[in-house]
Scaffold this motif. Structure first.
Motif, PDB file in Angstrom:
ATOM      1  N   PRO A 125      67.698  41.851  88.197  1.00 11.96           N
ATOM      2  CA  PRO A 125      66.990  40.959  89.112  1.00 11.96           C
ATOM      3  C   PRO A 125      65.878  40.204  88.413  1.00 11.96           C
ATOM      4  O   PRO A 125      65.355  40.644  87.392  1.00 11.96           O
ATOM      5  CB  PRO A 125      66.419  41.915  90.169  1.00 11.96           C
ATOM      6  N   VAL A 126      65.535  39.040  88.954  1.00 11.93           N
ATOM      7  CA  VAL A 126      64.464  38.221  88.381  1.00 11.93           C
ATOM      8  C   VAL A 126      63.218  38.380  89.240  1.00 11.93           C
ATOM      9  O   VAL A 126      62.872  37.521  90.040  1.00 11.93           O
ATOM     10  CB  VAL A 126      64.892  36.742  88.293  1.00 11.93           C
ATOM     11  N   LEU A 127      62.568  39.504  89.079  1.00 12.58           N
ATOM     12  CA  LEU A 127      61.294  39.769  89.742  1.00 12.58           C
ATOM     13  C   LEU A 127      60.478  40.663  88.822  1.00 12.58           C
ATOM     14  O   LEU A 127      60.913  41.774  88.511  1.00 12.58           O
ATOM     15  CB  LEU A 127      61.491  40.476  91.081  1.00 12.58           C
ATOM     16  N   SER A 128      59.352  40.196  88.408  1.00 13.63           N
ATOM     17  CA  SER A 128      58.478  41.031  87.594  1.00 13.63           C
ATOM     18  C   SER A 128      57.830  42.082  88.479  1.00 13.63           C
ATOM     19  O   SER A 128      57.753  41.917  89.702  1.00 13.63           O
ATOM     20  CB  SER A 128      57.389  40.181  86.942  1.00 13.63           C
ATOM     21  N   PRO A 129      57.353  43.190  87.897  1.00 17.60           N
ATOM     22  CA  PRO A 129      56.637  44.188  88.706  1.00 17.60           C
ATOM     23  C   PRO A 129      55.483  43.578  89.496  1.00 17.60           C
ATOM     24  O   PRO A 129      55.270  43.933  90.655  1.00 17.60           O
ATOM     25  CB  PRO A 129      56.138  45.176  87.652  1.00 17.60           C
ATOM     26  N   ALA A 130      54.757  42.636  88.883  1.00 17.10           N
ATOM     27  CA  ALA A 130      53.617  42.019  89.583  1.00 17.10           C
ATOM     28  C   ALA A 130      54.089  41.241  90.803  1.00 17.10           C
ATOM     29  O   ALA A 130      53.489  41.308  91.879  1.00 17.10           O
ATOM     30  CB  ALA A 130      52.852  41.098  88.634  1.00 17.10           C
TER      31      ALA A 130
END
Length: 226
Positions: A125-130
């Protein structure tokens, strides 16, 4: 070399042209089609068989949310990445719940958009932890039927065993696989196995949906309790 087949969906021809230019310059990416509205997407996917669809949210006839839901309901669904100008827009959250693999801001540097397409095509997925944490915070203010959503979410996560539940909570906190492995004292391969089992048990598309379900069920709040 197998090229990543990409379909561009945006009602702004300048945005499509810019995306086509930046992605077309990557040797491993092929633009197989363009659409100006969500109403065109199903037929184009049938014709072009993309691996990844870059999907704008706001379009005049059929918006990106409805188009994403229709695509992700297919057995042979391509991955969908939402294009947006917002970090935590309500419609982005709804698209992620529908099965989008993540989102990319339209002002993201070209190299990062190319990297995002490659990651999604590889199943990440393209979601950073932040960004995941920001989305969770935004979801907390969702004015929808929270009690009903929480009850449904808790019923679903009851299918998980204790270890899977721990991994789901860690995913919900925005931790990467290596971070989960270190925190829960397991190998990265074992984390991946648990994530795969969670997806299968809960009939979810990706770890973004795991994070949202963990939030909806109140699991993240439980971890914050002293």
């Amino acid at each position: 070399m197998t090229r990543i087949r990409v379909l561009l969906v945006d009602d702004d021809p300048l945005v499509r042209a810019g995306l086509s230019f930046m992605l077309g310059g990557a040797g491993d990416i092929e633009i197989v089609g363009e659409a100006a509205d969500g109403a065109e997407v199903t037929a184009l996917v049938d014709r072009t068989h993309p691996d990844v669809v870059l999907m704008d949210i706001r379009m005049p006839t059929v918006d990106g949310l409805a188009a994403t839901e229709a695509l992700r309901a297919r057995a042979d669904a391509p991955q969908v990445v939402v294009l947006t100008t917002f970090h935590a827009d309500d419609q982005v959250l709804r698209a992620l719940r529908a099965g989008a693999a993540g989102f990319v801001l339209k002002d993201t540097p070209p190299a990062e958009i190319v990297a995002a397409v490659r990651r999604v095509a590889a199943g990440d997925p393209v979601l950073s932890p932040a960004v995941t944490r920001q989305l969770m915070a935004h979801a907390a203010g969702d004015p929808g039927p929270g009690d009903t959503r929480r009850a449904r979410a808790r019923d679903r996560v009851a299918a998980l065993n204790d270890r899977e539940r721990e991994v789901a909570v860690a995913v919900g906190r925005g931790l990467a696989n290596a971070e989960i492995a270190a925190e829960l004292y397991m190998s990265v391969a074992t984390v991946k196995t648990h994530v795969s089992r969670i997806l299968a048990k809960l009939d979810l598309n990706n770890r973004v949906q795991i994070a949202l379900l963990a939030h909806d069920a109140g699991l993240l709040e439980e971890t914050d309790t002293p």
